[in-house]
Design a protein around this motif. Structure first.
Motif, PDB file in Angstrom:
ATOM      1  N   ALA A 296       0.821  -1.218   0.000  1.00  0.00           N
ATOM      2  CA  ALA A 296       0.000   0.000   0.000  1.00  0.00           C
ATOM      3  C   ALA A 296       0.853   1.265   0.000  1.00  0.00           C
ATOM      4  N   GLN A 297       2.096   1.170   0.528  1.00  0.00           N
ATOM      5  CA  GLN A 297       2.882   2.404   0.634  1.00  0.00           C
ATOM      6  C   GLN A 297       4.083   2.450  -0.319  1.00  0.00           C
ATOM      7  N   MET A 298       4.221   1.442  -1.183  1.00  0.00           N
ATOM      8  CA  MET A 298       5.440   1.390  -2.007  1.00  0.00           C
ATOM      9  C   MET A 298       5.322   2.180  -3.312  1.00  0.00           C
ATOM     10  N   ASN A 299       6.476   2.560  -3.863  1.00  0.00           N
ATOM     11  CA  ASN A 299       6.557   3.033  -5.242  1.00  0.00           C
ATOM     12  C   ASN A 299       6.792   1.769  -6.079  1.00  0.00           C
ATOM     13  N   ALA A 300       5.696   1.257  -6.672  1.00  0.00           N
ATOM     14  CA  ALA A 300       5.662  -0.125  -7.160  1.00  0.00           C
ATOM     15  C   ALA A 300       6.804  -0.483  -8.108  1.00  0.00           C
ATOM     16  N   GLU A 301       7.250   0.482  -8.936  1.00  0.00           N
ATOM     17  CA  GLU A 301       8.235   0.113  -9.968  1.00  0.00           C
ATOM     18  C   GLU A 301       9.573  -0.348  -9.375  1.00  0.00           C
ATOM     19  N   PHE A 302       9.826  -0.027  -8.090  1.00  0.00           N
ATOM     20  CA  PHE A 302      11.121  -0.387  -7.507  1.00  0.00           C
ATOM     21  C   PHE A 302      11.096  -1.680  -6.702  1.00  0.00           C
ATOM     22  N   GLY A 303       9.927  -2.281  -6.574  1.00  0.00           N
ATOM     23  CA  GLY A 303       9.839  -3.585  -5.925  1.00  0.00           C
ATOM     24  C   GLY A 303      10.015  -3.534  -4.419  1.00  0.00           C
ATOM     25  N   PHE A 304      10.211  -4.726  -3.842  1.00  0.00           N
ATOM     26  CA  PHE A 304      10.197  -4.875  -2.381  1.00  0.00           C
ATOM     27  C   PHE A 304      11.604  -4.855  -1.779  1.00  0.00           C
ATOM     28  N   GLY A 305      12.589  -4.480  -2.560  1.00  0.00           N
ATOM     29  CA  GLY A 305      13.934  -4.310  -2.016  1.00  0.00           C
ATOM     30  C   GLY A 305      14.794  -5.552  -2.120  1.00  0.00           C
ATOM     31  N   GLY A 306      16.044  -5.402  -1.751  1.00  0.00           N
ATOM     32  CA  GLY A 306      17.039  -6.448  -1.965  1.00  0.00           C
ATOM     33  C   GLY A 306      17.361  -7.295  -0.744  1.00  0.00           C
ATOM     34  N   MET A 307      16.622  -7.099   0.362  1.00  0.00           N
ATOM     35  CA  MET A 307      16.972  -7.795   1.602  1.00  0.00           C
ATOM     36  C   MET A 307      15.997  -8.933   1.892  1.00  0.00           C
ATOM     37  N   LEU A 308      16.525 -10.096   2.243  1.00  0.00           N
ATOM     38  CA  LEU A 308      15.668 -11.194   2.692  1.00  0.00           C
ATOM     39  C   LEU A 308      16.393 -11.970   3.784  1.00  0.00           C
ATOM     40  N   THR A 309      15.628 -12.727   4.563  1.00  0.00           N
ATOM     41  CA  THR A 309      16.255 -13.614   5.548  1.00  0.00           C
ATOM     42  C   THR A 309      15.699 -15.020   5.404  1.00  0.00           C
ATOM     43  N   ILE A 310      16.560 -16.002   5.775  1.00  0.00           N
ATOM     44  CA  ILE A 310      16.076 -17.378   5.932  1.00  0.00           C
ATOM     45  C   ILE A 310      16.551 -17.864   7.300  1.00  0.00           C
ATOM     46  N   ASP A 311      15.846 -18.863   7.808  1.00  0.00           N
ATOM     47  CA  ASP A 311      16.261 -19.445   9.084  1.00  0.00           C
ATOM     48  C   ASP A 311      16.655 -20.891   8.818  1.00  0.00           C
ATOM     49  N   VAL A 312      17.914 -21.218   9.070  1.00  0.00           N
ATOM     50  CA  VAL A 312      18.379 -22.582   8.795  1.00  0.00           C
ATOM     51  C   VAL A 312      18.559 -23.392  10.081  1.00  0.00           C
ATOM     52  N   GLY A 313      17.909 -22.960  11.150  1.00  0.00           N
ATOM     53  CA  GLY A 313      17.773 -23.805  12.343  1.00  0.00           C
ATOM     54  C   GLY A 313      18.817 -23.639  13.421  1.00  0.00           C
ATOM     55  N   SER A 314      20.070 -23.430  13.044  1.00  0.00           N
ATOM     56  CA  SER A 314      21.109 -23.278  14.078  1.00  0.00           C
ATOM     57  C   SER A 314      22.231 -22.401  13.536  1.00  0.00           C
ATOM     58  N   LEU A 315      23.013 -21.871  14.475  1.00  0.00           N
ATOM     59  CA  LEU A 315      24.148 -21.034  14.073  1.00  0.00           C
ATOM     60  C   LEU A 315      25.166 -21.866  13.298  1.00  0.00           C
ATOM     61  N   LYS A 316      25.298 -23.124  13.705  1.00  0.00           N
ATOM     62  CA  LYS A 316      26.264 -24.008  13.035  1.00  0.00           C
ATOM     63  C   LYS A 316      25.869 -24.175  11.557  1.00  0.00           C
ATOM     64  N   ASN A 317      24.592 -24.469  11.319  1.00  0.00           N
ATOM     65  CA  ASN A 317      24.116 -24.588   9.930  1.00  0.00           C
ATOM     66  C   ASN A 317      24.347 -23.287   9.167  1.00  0.00           C
ATOM     67  N   ALA A 318      24.023 -22.180   9.833  1.00  0.00           N
ATOM     68  CA  ALA A 318      24.141 -20.869   9.167  1.00  0.00           C
ATOM     69  C   ALA A 318      25.600 -20.629   8.759  1.00  0.00           C
ATOM     70  N   ASN A 319      26.523 -20.873   9.703  1.00  0.00           N
ATOM     71  CA  ASN A 319      27.932 -20.612   9.416  1.00  0.00           C
ATOM     72  C   ASN A 319      28.458 -21.534   8.313  1.00  0.00           C
ATOM     73  N   THR A 320      28.069 -22.829   8.377  1.00  0.00           N
ATOM     74  CA  THR A 320      28.555 -23.771   7.359  1.00  0.00           C
ATOM     75  C   THR A 320      28.021 -23.381   5.984  1.00  0.00           C
ATOM     76  N   LEU A 321      26.739 -23.034   5.942  1.00  0.00           N
ATOM     77  CA  LEU A 321      26.142 -22.672   4.650  1.00  0.00           C
ATOM     78  C   LEU A 321      26.784 -21.405   4.075  1.00  0.00           C
ATOM     79  N   MET A 322      27.001 -20.422   4.928  1.00  0.00           N
ATOM     80  CA  MET A 322      27.584 -19.171   4.421  1.00  0.00           C
ATOM     81  C   MET A 322      29.012 -19.393   3.909  1.00  0.00           C
ATOM     82  N   GLU A 323      29.771 -20.212   4.638  1.00  0.00           N
ATOM     83  CA  GLU A 323      31.154 -20.477   4.185  1.00  0.00           C
ATOM     84  C   GLU A 323      31.143 -21.209   2.837  1.00  0.00           C
ATOM     85  N   LEU A 324      30.219 -22.139   2.734  1.00  0.00           N
ATOM     86  CA  LEU A 324      30.123 -22.912   1.487  1.00  0.00           C
ATOM     87  C   LEU A 324      29.719 -22.009   0.318  1.00  0.00           C
ATOM     88  N   MET A 325      28.725 -21.172   0.541  1.00  0.00           N
ATOM     89  CA  MET A 325      28.272 -20.274  -0.548  1.00  0.00           C
ATOM     90  C   MET A 325      29.406 -19.331  -0.953  1.00  0.00           C
TER      91      MET A 325
END
Ligand code: PLP
Length: 397
Positions: A296-325
């Motif tokens: 309702a408040q966006m300037n539609a042509e620019f979309g919803f932005g570039g930031m997103l989050t996911i939850d991978v269950g634990s810090l260990k998973n998060a760290n391993t996944l980020m290092e791998l990526m």
């Protein structure tokens, strides 16, 4: 309002007709008469420069472009986003005053309000910014500021700025909105904010080569910030360097193209991640609790932005996944945002580590959370396929 058009319509020429304005390479300025120098000190000599901590031509060019983007009368650029945020709070509050702030905000802002401002007897109540009732309950007769991020770091909560503005007006508070996560997509001033702040370090500069900030507001407020006697910007001295102002202005001119690409790539990844069953937060997903508010408040042509989050269950998973990526060259394990390459970090142990663990739990900042600043990848499907393989090998999908 068309914020990108407002930037494009500005014209600044160099002193020899250059198509870019000349860079002001001076810390101080001569006056033909002593009287004009005195008047400039008093703030009464429009168009005269005094000393570059006060203002400089290069900083004013960048400032005017950012004010045009946000639709405010003017703005003041600063050495960092924190330089902008702290000067606004210190300008608006005196000892004994009170701030009502969203509880999910950038860790540095949180630390300033929670740990530093109380030393000056400025207290803050941190509230769920999506609960208008909680906000009204927190307001006291000493409250001066209602503070939030348009899209919050790192939980991507969306502020209903028009509704917040109504409350701010009712109780005579200044509504201060940090729009760092959603430049162009959201125009807080148009929705009723009094003051709009950005960390220019992020999407606006977009090159991850500089730190900078800006306060966009009324001429009166920006004049107050710069006042030689009691202006927080002038007296704390977090001034942007002119060379940097010139380089950020050049990058600002491509912001509209970059934001569209960041948004399209982020929406693609968010939809894919969600369809894998990953807990995904992105304001462009119908599952986001404030999807409709953003829409309702966006300037539609620019979309919803570039930031997103996911939850991978634990810090260990998060760290391993980020290092791998990172090893697969899909992005960098780094804080900050708005780069051409994807950046990812686990906010609980990095950009939001200033927020105590118990508080993190209450606000829903889980340890397995990964924050993505999605890059400008030309072939996001290829990126997704490679990310999917990384996720499979960590066992989170
Ligand atoms: N506001 C937000 C939403 C941020 O994410 C940040 C930095 O991460 C800041 C402000 C502070 O900006 P800077 O690092 O330019 O001081």
């Amino acid at each position: 309002m068309k914020p990108a058009d407002s930037i494009q319509d500005l014209q600044y020429f160099g002193e020899f007709g250059g198509i870019n304005p000349s860079i002001s390479d001076s810390s101080t300025y001569t006056f033909l008469s002593a009287k004009t120098m005195f008047e400039t000190f008093e703030g009464n000599a429009d168009g005269c420069y005094l000393y570059s901590r006060h203002s400089s031509p290069s900083n004013l060019y960048l400032g005017e472009a950012l004010a045009a983007m946000e639709g405010t009368e003017t703005s003041n650029v600063s050495a960092s986003g924190m330089g902008a945020i702290t000067s606004v709070i210190m300008q608006l509050c005196s000892a004994g005053d009170h701030v009502v702030s969203s509880r999910t905000i950038y860790g540095g802002t949180y630390a300033f309000l929670k740990n530093f401002a109380p030393k000056l007897n400025i207290q803050t109540s941190f509230v769920d910014i999506t609960s208008l009732k909680a906000i009204e309950t927190a307001i006291t007769e000493d409250s001066k500021i209602l503070y939030c991020e348009a899209v919050s770091n790192p939980l991507l909560e969306v502020a209903n700025i028009a509704a917040l503005s109504k409350i701010a007006k009712k109780y005579k508070l200044q509504l201060v909105v940090d729009n760092t996560f959603s430049p162009l997509s959201i125009s807080p001033k148009q929705l009723g904010a009094d003051i709009v702040i950005h960390s220019l370090t992020k999407f606006i500069n977009g090159a991850s080569d500089a730190i900078g900030g800006v306060v966009c507001g009324s001429q009166e407020f920006i004049d107050n910030l710069r006042n030689v006697n009691d202006g927080a910007a002038m007296l704390f001295g977090a001034t942007m360097d002119s060379l940097r102002a010139a380089s950020i202005l050049k990058n600002l001119r491509t912001l509209h193209i970059r934001i569209k690409q960041h948004s399209a790539n982020a929406l693609y990844l968010a939809q894919k991640f969600e369809s894998l069953g990953l807990k995904t937060v992105y304001p462009g997903l119908a599952s986001h609790p404030s999807h409709q508010v953003f829409k309702a408040q966006m300037n539609a042509e620019f979309g919803f932005g570039g930031m997103l989050t996911i939850d991978v269950g634990s810090l260990k998973n998060a760290n391993t996944l980020m290092e791998l990526m990172q090893n697969e060259n899909l992005g960098y394990l780094a804080v900050s945002l708005g780069f051409y390459k994807t950046l990812f970090s686990a906010p609980g142990t990095s950009t939001s580590s200033e927020i105590p663990e118990e508080e993190q739990k209450i606000i829903g900042l889980s340890e397995g959370l990964i924050r993505f600043s999605v890059g400008l990848d030309n072939d996001i499907e290829r990126t997704y396929r490679a990310m999917f393989e990384c996720m499979q090998s960590v066992g989170v999908v």
